[in-house]
Design an enzyme around this catalytic site. Structure first.
Site, PDB file in Angstrom:
ATOM      1  N   ASP A 116       0.846  -1.186   0.000  1.00 11.04           N
ATOM      2  CA  ASP A 116       0.000   0.000   0.000  1.00 11.04           C
ATOM      3  C   ASP A 116       0.885   1.240   0.000  1.00 11.04           C
ATOM      4  O   ASP A 116       1.744   1.389   0.865  1.00 11.04           O
ATOM      5  CB  ASP A 116      -0.912   0.001   1.236  1.00 11.04           C
ATOM      6  CG  ASP A 116      -2.040   1.021   1.111  1.00 11.04           C
ATOM      7  OD1 ASP A 116      -2.340   1.446  -0.023  1.00 11.04           O
ATOM      8  OD2 ASP A 116      -2.624   1.382   2.149  1.00 11.04           O
TER       9      ASP A 116
ATOM     10  N   TYR B 112       0.676   2.603  15.626  1.00  8.85           N
ATOM     11  CA  TYR B 112       1.448   2.784  14.400  1.00  8.85           C
ATOM     12  C   TYR B 112       2.903   3.199  14.591  1.00  8.85           C
ATOM     13  O   TYR B 112       3.712   3.095  13.666  1.00  8.85           O
ATOM     14  CB  TYR B 112       0.719   3.739  13.446  1.00  8.85           C
ATOM     15  CG  TYR B 112       1.019   5.211  13.615  1.00  8.85           C
ATOM     16  CD1 TYR B 112       1.880   5.863  12.731  1.00  8.85           C
ATOM     17  CD2 TYR B 112       0.454   5.945  14.659  1.00  8.85           C
ATOM     18  CE1 TYR B 112       2.153   7.210  12.876  1.00  8.85           C
ATOM     19  CE2 TYR B 112       0.734   7.276  14.808  1.00  8.85           C
ATOM     20  CZ  TYR B 112       1.576   7.920  13.923  1.00  8.85           C
ATOM     21  OH  TYR B 112       1.853   9.252  14.075  1.00  8.85           O
TER      22      TYR B 112
ATOM     23  N   GLU C 213     -10.947   3.910   3.063  1.00 11.54           N
ATOM     24  CA  GLU C 213      -9.963   4.703   2.337  1.00 11.54           C
ATOM     25  C   GLU C 213     -10.218   4.478   0.856  1.00 11.54           C
ATOM     26  O   GLU C 213     -10.159   3.346   0.369  1.00 11.54           O
ATOM     27  CB  GLU C 213      -8.525   4.317   2.715  1.00 11.54           C
ATOM     28  CG  GLU C 213      -8.161   4.794   4.122  1.00 11.54           C
ATOM     29  CD  GLU C 213      -6.684   4.658   4.459  1.00 11.54           C
ATOM     30  OE1 GLU C 213      -5.987   3.831   3.840  1.00 11.54           O
ATOM     31  OE2 GLU C 213      -6.229   5.395   5.359  1.00 11.54           O
TER      32      GLU C 213
ATOM     33  N   HIS D  21      -3.894  13.935   0.810  1.00 12.13           N
ATOM     34  CA  HIS D  21      -4.185  13.035   1.940  1.00 12.13           C
ATOM     35  C   HIS D  21      -3.061  13.090   2.978  1.00 12.13           C
ATOM     36  O   HIS D  21      -3.311  13.232   4.172  1.00 12.13           O
ATOM     37  CB  HIS D  21      -4.365  11.603   1.432  1.00 12.13           C
ATOM     38  CG  HIS D  21      -4.490  10.588   2.528  1.00 12.13           C
ATOM     39  ND1 HIS D  21      -5.588  10.538   3.367  1.00 12.13           N
ATOM     40  CD2 HIS D  21      -3.655   9.598   2.941  1.00 12.13           C
ATOM     41  CE1 HIS D  21      -5.416   9.548   4.243  1.00 12.13           C
ATOM     42  NE2 HIS D  21      -4.260   8.971   4.012  1.00 12.13           N
TER      43      HIS D  21
HETATM   44 CA    CA Z   1      -4.264   2.875   2.759  1.00 10.78          CA
END
Ligand code: CA
Length: 423
Positions: free
Chosen positions: A133, A251, A206, A140
């Protein structure tokens, strides 16, 4: 004749504004009454069984093995590379042109080859080995940086130099139509308290598109931006479902993990890069200048109109975003060149998603996170309820199409309903 010729018409009926005129010829995998899985294409609302077409000898000038079209994925077909799928598309285009009576006037054959779209089931079209990805929309990345870091330095220092990406998980990439079960996980709701466990409260979509590769070069070799499109088969719509509360807590420092790998969903028809050629357009100017291996020539972005719709349980659809794939800062050729510049090999059926596709206007943002600005500006739906994120029972539908004033081709849709978390 060039299968992209806007003048082409088919003897198969094509409804007005169909995503699938004869200029499209996408590839997918279907099942129907007689067959568990078969490779197929589509014109209008008619599905074309390519296995039958092959058995009846209509593809005899091509060199595909018999089992390529009875496979349960497009992967065997993809091993024939760009020329293989290009020749197949050209052959199909010719067979279905309005003046070609070869199949048109043989009812006993066309009965075997043609199916109504309503009579077939779409299957997951690929065996995806690896999934990557990217994070290639400047708007964004800027929006996320403004919300979670520093509004004045929203982009991290590497972003304008590298098509940032991460390796995702292929096992949970699912087909349009399959439900999404609300994921559970750790969240730190109160910064002053320890984390808690439970269903995500901040489920998001998304809006992305993905491309699928052919076999690349051997491990150790690279693919240049100039050659990259020879290794790209086609594209589909891609919804990278995300749990924002889980993401925020987990994350650092290695990036998203369980916030993303519970599900991503794709549209069932793969539209070839060849079919998208007439809709190529220039991308945004890249400043600062990129390193040599990321430089490219010509128009590499694609003008694809994208829409996201939320339909509450028993409710009406609400369009919540209108964006466009052309906004991407980093194009597919740069992404693939970057992915392989270290010698990483790609294989037939690998999938690479674009990253959330947000445009410049707030109405073109590609996630609820951005559309509601972290929940601070809820969206009012036409049933008077509000959404900060996605609720149980909501169906999220993404559509995409290209239209250059001469021909419109599209991707169909990726649509999935959200079910409550499991007990
Ligand atoms: Ca994504």
């Amino acid at each position: 004749m060039n299968p992209n010729n806007p003048k082409l018409k088919s003897w198969v009926e094509v409804p007005e504004n169909s995503d699938f005129p004869i200029q499209n010829i996408p590839l997918g995998v279907i099942s129907h009454r007689d067959k568990e899985s078969v490779v197929a294409t589509r014109i209008g609302d008619t599905i074309i069984d390519l296995h039958e077409l092959q058995k009846l000898g209509y593809l005899k000038d091509l060199t595909f093995d018999d089992d390529v079209f009875s496979a349960d994925s497009l992967n065997p077909l993809l091993t024939y590379g760009k020329q293989g799928t290009r020749d197949l598309r050209t052959a199909i285009s010719s067979i279905f042109q309005i003046n070609n009576d070869l199949l048109r006037d043989r009812d006993e054959h066309s009965l075997r080859v043609l199916k109504k779209a309503a009579d077939v089931s779409m299957l997951f079209p690929l065996c995806i080995g690896d999934y990557t990805d990217f994070y290639s929309s400047r708007e964004h990345a800027t929006n996320v940086g403004m919300m979670f870091r520093d509004p004045k330095n929203a982009l991290l220092p590497n972003w304008l130099h590298i098509p940032v990406g991460y390796h995702g998980r292929s096992s949970s990439i699912i087909l349009s139509g399959q439900p999404i079960i609300r994921p559970k996980g750790q969240q730190r709701i109160d910064e002053q308290k320890p984390p808690v466990f439970g269903p995500t409260r901040l489920l998001d979509f998304e809006l992305e598109m993905a491309f699928i590769t052919y076999d690349g070069r051997p491990l150790g070799d690279s693919i240049s931006t100039q050659d990259a499109e020879d290794f790209i088969f086609g594209m589909c719509l891609f919804n990278d479902w995300s749990a924002r509360d889980i993401q925020k807590w987990e994350y650092v420092p290695l990036g998203p993990f369980l916030a993303k790998n519970f599900a991503s969903s794709i549209s069932p028809w793969i539209v070839t890069l060849d079919a998208l050629e007439p809709y190529k357009t220039k991308g945004p100017k890249q400043d600062p200048e990129v390193l040599d291996y990321l430089k490219y020539q010509g128009a590499k972005n694609v003008d694809i109109h994208l829409e996201v719709c939320i339909t509450p349980d028993k409710g009406e659809p609400n369009t919540v975003s209108r964006s466009n794939f052309k906004y991407m800062y980093w194009n597919m050729a740069q992404q693939l060149a970057h992915h392989t510049v270290n010698g990483c090999n790609v294989r037939a059926g690998d999938m690479m998603a674009s990253g959330t596709i947000s445009g410049p206007e707030p109405s073109s943002y590609g996630s609820m996170l951005e559309l509601t600005w972290r929940g601070s500006k809820p969206i009012k739906l036409n049933d008077s309820t509000e959404r900060k994120f996605i609720a149980d029972g909501d169906t999220v539908t993404m559509t995409g199409y290209c239209d250059n004033g001469e021909v419109r081709i599209g991707f169909g849709e990726v649509t999935n309903k959200v079910l409550p978390a499991k007990e």
